[in-house]
Structure formats: C-alpha cells, structure tokens
Motif scaffolding. Structure first.
Motif: not given
Ligand code: TYD
Length: 432
Positions: A359-385
């Motif tokens: 959740k912290t990772a996603i919050r940080r990324r929202l302020n970051a550069s243009v998201p690539d394809r993988l960065e557009l993935e959903n929350m559950e994806f990163f939770e599983r990762t």
C-alpha cells in the motif's frame, strides 16, 4: 606454493593505497583558513601529500615557526572530521592485498602519518585485517623517519622485501631500510621523481602493480549482489548510494539491471515493458524474463564475477518468482523451473530486500513518473507479489538481507551498507 618475488611487502598509505589528494588538500586549506593565514600563490598544494606535514607547513606554506604546533593540531582535527572521508581506495588494491595474504606474504604499512590516524583510516575503509603491521609516527617532534618506519613494518626474518610508494621519500626510505623499492607513478609523485630517487621498479597503475607483486596468481572471485523490492521501494536511490560507497572503498563495481543489462536483454526488456503489448500472456512474459536473464548471466554477470568485480544487480530471479510466480499466479515452482537454465549456478551471494508494504509502494508510485504496463496493475497483484517475496526471504534466510525501507533515505542506506560490507568481507572490522 606461489611464485611471488617478495615474501614481505610494505606499503605507503597516501597516494599508494589511497587517492588521498582531495582529503589532504582540503584539510590543509581549512587549517590555513582557520588560522587566518594565506596560502602562497605559488604553492602547489598537491605537494603536501607524502612528505611529513611539518616540512610542508614550513617550506611550502611558510607557516611561522611559533604557529607550527597550532597548524598541525588544527590540520589533524580537520582531517579526522572531514578529510579522511574523502579518501578513495585505488582500484585493484583490495585484491592485491588479499592475494598477498593468501600467498603467505607478510604485509606491512609504513606511513609518516600519526599512527592513530593511520589506524582510523584503515579501519574506516575495512582494510586493517590485510596487514600484519600498521606503523605510523607517534610523536610529531621526534620523528622516526621513513627508513625506521619501514624497518618496524617488516617481519623479523624475510628473504626479499619491497617497499611500495609513490614519492621519493618512499624510495629513499627503502634504501635506508636495505630493501627494494617499487615506485607507483599513479600517486602524487611523477615517474621522473621516482626515477631520480633510484626506484628499482616503477609501475604506472595498480594492474601493473598486481602483476609485479603477485605474478601468475588467480584473481579472487568477485561478489554477486542483487537488490529487490516492490516498485516504489526506493531501489534506485539505494543502488546509487551503495554503488558510490563501494567505489570509494576500492571495489570494481558493475552496476546492472533486470530485465536488461546487455543489448539483447535490453531489447527483450523493451518488448516486455512496452505499453502496446497489453495482450502478452503471463507465460510469454515469464519466458521473456528468463530469456533476458540467461543472456545477462552469460554475457555480463558471470564474466564480471570471475574477473573479481562486485556485481550490483537491480532485480534478479527473485523478481520473477515474486512478480510472475506470486503476482501473476503462475506458481513459484514453475517460475523456478523456467529460470533454472538461465541462472545455472549464478545465484546472488547476497540479496538486499527493501521491505515496504504494497500500500505504501502504491502511494509512493502515484507521485512518480509515467506508469508502465506493469505499474498499472491492481492492488491484489502487488499484495501477492509482496507475500511471495516474504516467503522467499523465509526460505532463504542466509542469502536475504531484509531492510525496513519505510524510513528516511540515510537510515536505510546505512543499514544496507553495513549488511553488504559484513557479507562482502566478513573478516574486516568495518568502521564505516
Ligand atoms: P524496474 O526496472 O525495477 O522498474 P523501475 O525502474 O520502474 O522501478 O522493474 C521493471 C518491472 O519489471 C517491475 O515492475 C518489476 C518487473 N519484473 C518482473 O515482473 N519480473 C522480473 O523477473 C523482473 C526482473 C522484473
């Protein structure tokens, strides 16, 4: 047994083991400034590196006799506070010292620096453990002088010994101590200076020094270090800081990344991360990562480790296990199987995991550069990762170094560095 020409080698410190110029010159400048004394216009400050400090203050900087003690005191304080942290170990020096030690050669240090300061420098750079003797001056008013320092750094018995140094003082000292001299012209003294002093050998760089002192010896294997974490964990920042620090400590660092790291693998990276390729199947993606990795190991990582370098790799097979195995749910075992021929026996010696909650990772990324394809993935994806990473760490406790990355940059960097150094050279007493 080795075929090394010397069974005892004594090194000078400044300009021989370390590029010391910036550290010393800046300390001299701030000492003169603090005393309110001008630096003579014709003084070449690089000349202060090497000879005893008192001589430089007297002859080069024209410090009045009655202020000499004050000058030395201030210089020493400035050096201990700032100057020594600007030192830089020359490339190959660590491997030379390691090879000499492993070859049973007595290794000594003889410097005209104060012996406590010399010790501090060696400890800070994690080099004391290479030396059988660390000898410096211990009284500014009753100098031992270079020949005596060298004698004290030598063992009681030896067949053939050499002093390695960058200035005429080192060559003359070697003569005084009755041993051979190796002049290094990459330091502060010129080839001419070393020649005029009558050096027995002169080498232009540390690679030639290694060839002279350790002929025919195998270069010690390097180290393979990977860094992992969720997107947004601050990997790039920490990689930058670690790379800089390792370079200062004299390691030959190959910084690289996955997917990518060499041309073929970078081409594959572009296919994987291209936002046009939305229809790519998870299996195709996993195989492309493995293909890119196979080339990277073959062309970059393995050769560098064999050459004795420290490979600093931004992501490796753990990323595939976590992202494709966990995130995309292809299964950890399947991903490990796909990657087995790509990795072969090149698993990292250590892996830093920058631990942040997804959740912290996603919050940080929202302020970051243009998201690539993988960065557009959903929350559950990163939770599983994240879960898959955590399982990997549990199962590979020896290899993984998990660092809490939800803190300020400097605290994280300090933890990363100390963990890496303790793995890189467990014998060293790191003061860093
Ligand atoms: P990275 O270069 O670390 O991204 P960034 O520089 O934007 O932080 O990694 C690119 C993406 O590739 C990242 O989302 C993780 C993903 N990835 C995998 O899914 N599997 C892998 O095996 C590797 C190496 C990366």
């Amino acid at each position: 047994m080795n075929q090394f020409p010397y069974d005892a080698v004594v090194f000078d410190l400044d300009g021989t083991l370390f590029d010391a110029e910036e550290g010393i010159v800046s300390s001299v400048e701030s000492a003169m400034e603090e005393m309110g004394l001008p630096i003579p216009a014709d003084a070449d400050l690089r000349q202060v590196v090497g000879p005893p400090l008192l001589d430089s203050f007297r002859n080069l900087l024209h410090v009045p006799e009655d202020r000499m003690d004050e000058a030395v005191e201030i210089y020493k304080r400035r050096f201990a506070e700032e100057g020594m942290y600007r030192y830089q170990v020359y490339p190959h020096i660590r491997s030379i010292l390691q090879m000499l030690r492993e070859g049973g050669v007595h290794v000594g240090l003889a410097t005209s620096k104060d012996r406590f300061i010399a010790r501090r420098v060696m400890d800070y750079f994690g080099m004391s453990h290479y030396f059988d003797a660390i000898i410096g001056e211990n009284d500014a008013h009753a100098k031992l002088g270079k020949p005596e320092l060298i004698r004290r750094a030598l063992p009681e018995k030896y067949h053939c010994a050499a002093m390695v140094g960058d200035r005429c003082f080192d060559v003359n000292g070697a003569k005084g101590a009755g041993i051979e001299s190796v002049g290094v012209s990459y330091g502060c003294g010129s080839e001419e200076e070393l020649q005029d002093a009558g050096a027995d050998h002169i080498v232009p760089d540390t690679e030639s020094l290694r060839a002279l002192l350790c002929p025919g010896a195998e270069i010690p294997r390097g180290f393979f270090l990977s860094m992992e974490g969720l997107d947004g964990s601050g990997k790039t920042t920490q990689m930058d800081l670690l790379e800089k620090k390792l370079y200062q400590l004299g390691y030959s660092v190959l910084r690289t990344r996955e997917p990518g790291g060499c041309q073929i693998s970078e081409d594959i990276r572009n296919i994987i991360l291209d936002t046009e390729n939305m229809e790519m199947s998870p299996t195709t993606e996993a195989l492309l990562y493995a293909a890119s990795r196979a080339q990277h190991v073959y062309q970059s990582i393995r050769p560098a480790v064999e050459e004795g370098r420290v490979v600093l790799c931004d992501r490796f097979v753990d990323s595939s296990v976590a992202y494709q195995g966990g995130g995309r749910q292809l299964g950890v075992e399947t991903i490990q199987q796909i990657n087995a021929p790509a990795v072969a026996d090149m698993m990292p010696d250590a892996t830093i995991y920058l631990s942040i909650d997804h959740k912290t990772a996603i919050r940080r990324r929202l302020n970051a550069s243009v998201p690539d394809r993988l960065e557009l993935e959903n929350m559950e994806f990163f939770e599983r990762t994240q879960k898959a990473y955590e399982r990997l760490i549990k199962e590979n406790r020896k290899r993984f170094i998990s660092v809490d990355a939800e803190r300020d940059i400097d605290s994280i960097a300090a933890d990363v560095l100390s963990a890496v150094l303790s793995r890189l050279e467990p014998e060293a007493q790191w003061e860093a």
